[in-house]
Scaffold this motif. Sequence first.
Motif, short mmCIF file in Angstrom:
data_model
loop_
_atom_site.label_atom_id
_atom_site.label_comp_id
_atom_site.label_asym_id
_atom_site.label_seq_id
_atom_site.Cartn_x
_atom_site.Cartn_y
_atom_site.Cartn_z
N VAL A 110 53.82 48.43 36.12
CA VAL A 110 54.39 47.32 36.88
C VAL A 110 53.34 46.83 37.87
O VAL A 110 52.76 47.62 38.63
CB VAL A 110 55.67 47.78 37.62
CG1 VAL A 110 56.19 46.67 38.51
CG2 VAL A 110 56.73 48.21 36.61
N HIS A 111 53.13 45.51 37.86
CA HIS A 111 52.09 44.89 38.69
C HIS A 111 52.72 43.86 39.63
O HIS A 111 53.45 42.98 39.17
CB HIS A 111 51.04 44.20 37.82
CG HIS A 111 50.35 45.10 36.84
ND1 HIS A 111 49.09 45.59 37.07
CD2 HIS A 111 50.75 45.62 35.65
CE1 HIS A 111 48.73 46.36 36.05
NE2 HIS A 111 49.72 46.39 35.18
N ASP A 112 52.42 43.97 40.89
CA ASP A 112 52.87 42.99 41.88
C ASP A 112 51.88 41.83 41.89
O ASP A 112 50.75 41.97 42.37
CB ASP A 112 52.96 43.65 43.26
CG ASP A 112 53.67 42.76 44.28
OD1 ASP A 112 54.07 41.63 43.92
OD2 ASP A 112 53.82 43.19 45.44
N LEU A 113 52.29 40.70 41.33
CA LEU A 113 51.40 39.55 41.19
C LEU A 113 51.79 38.46 42.19
O LEU A 113 52.64 38.68 43.06
CB LEU A 113 51.46 39.03 39.75
CG LEU A 113 51.10 40.06 38.67
CD1 LEU A 113 51.30 39.47 37.28
CD2 LEU A 113 49.67 40.55 38.84
N ASP A 114 51.21 37.31 42.06
CA ASP A 114 51.42 36.22 43.01
C ASP A 114 52.79 35.58 42.77
O ASP A 114 52.92 34.61 42.04
CB ASP A 114 50.31 35.19 42.85
CG ASP A 114 50.42 34.07 43.87
OD1 ASP A 114 51.14 34.23 44.87
OD2 ASP A 114 49.78 33.01 43.65
N GLY A 115 53.82 36.11 43.44
CA GLY A 115 55.16 35.57 43.29
C GLY A 115 55.89 36.06 42.05
O GLY A 115 57.04 35.70 41.82
N TRP A 116 55.23 36.87 41.25
CA TRP A 116 55.81 37.42 40.04
C TRP A 116 55.60 38.93 40.02
O TRP A 116 54.74 39.45 40.72
CB TRP A 116 55.15 36.83 38.78
CG TRP A 116 55.39 35.37 38.57
CD1 TRP A 116 54.67 34.33 39.10
CD2 TRP A 116 56.40 34.78 37.76
NE1 TRP A 116 55.17 33.14 38.66
CE2 TRP A 116 56.24 33.38 37.84
CE3 TRP A 116 57.43 35.30 36.96
CZ2 TRP A 116 57.07 32.48 37.15
CZ3 TRP A 116 58.25 34.42 36.28
CH2 TRP A 116 58.08 33.03 36.39
N VAL A 117 56.35 39.59 39.16
CA VAL A 117 56.10 41.00 38.86
C VAL A 117 55.78 41.07 37.38
O VAL A 117 56.55 40.59 36.53
CB VAL A 117 57.31 41.89 39.19
CG1 VAL A 117 57.03 43.33 38.76
CG2 VAL A 117 57.62 41.84 40.68
N GLY A 118 54.63 41.64 37.04
CA GLY A 118 54.21 41.76 35.66
C GLY A 118 54.53 43.12 35.09
O GLY A 118 54.33 44.14 35.75
N ILE A 119 55.05 43.14 33.86
CA ILE A 119 55.40 44.38 33.17
C ILE A 119 54.59 44.45 31.88
O ILE A 119 54.65 43.53 31.05
CB ILE A 119 56.91 44.45 32.84
CG1 ILE A 119 57.75 44.24 34.11
CG2 ILE A 119 57.26 45.76 32.17
CD1 ILE A 119 58.41 42.90 34.19
N VAL A 120 53.83 45.54 31.72
CA VAL A 120 52.96 45.71 30.56
C VAL A 120 53.29 47.04 29.89
O VAL A 120 53.43 48.06 30.57
CB VAL A 120 51.47 45.71 30.99
CG1 VAL A 120 50.55 45.89 29.79
CG2 VAL A 120 51.13 44.42 31.74
#
Length: 209
Positions: free
Chosen positions: A35-45
């Motif tokens: 789980v990645h805390d991105l710019d206004g989003w959360v990314g799931i890989v």
Amino acid sequence: MHSASSRRSHGLLLSRGSVATVTSWARRGVVPVRVHDLDGWVGIVPDGPSAAAPPYDESLRVLAARPVAARMRPAVGCFVVDRVAVVTVHPSGWRPVQRWVLWHPDRGVARLPGLPLARPRDVVRAVGAPARTTERVVHEALRAEAPDALTLLEGLVGRLDLPGFPLLAAVRGTTSSGDPVEPRERHVQQFERTVHHEAFMRAELEDRR
């Protein structure tokens, strides 16, 4: 170009939910993720094979098909599976329908029976794209001439000003960034019981015909 790496599988799910919400959702699934805390989003890989038995052991397909929680919407996914670009759209609102776009390097945009088609306006609304990003821009991105699925998704992500393309482009399992989240065993077991029950019921119905 990405023709060499595009033969591998790639996947990224972007959610407007919080990191805590996404982490809780991931633990209730069967796919280990980062789980990645991105710019206004959360990314799931995806971060390894699915904990479920076949045919649900392919983590990328399972992640692409899994509905997201209400507090995670809107969400949008970008995946490369067997040379095909797959875009999933999870709109916000009451009882939303998950929608799909499939792009094949030999045939362009294609429809798969049983999967609701995501129109350009569905994509724009889900990502909250700025006014300058019109439906035509998405339409053109999906119909662009691209050598492979990853290149097509790079164009789409760029036009929508979405974060996380390096995570999508990375070969699955090679990145150590982000927070690792493992599915909880009881949720994996519950998933297996549900799948087994549904398979049993389908077999019973077939026998009665």
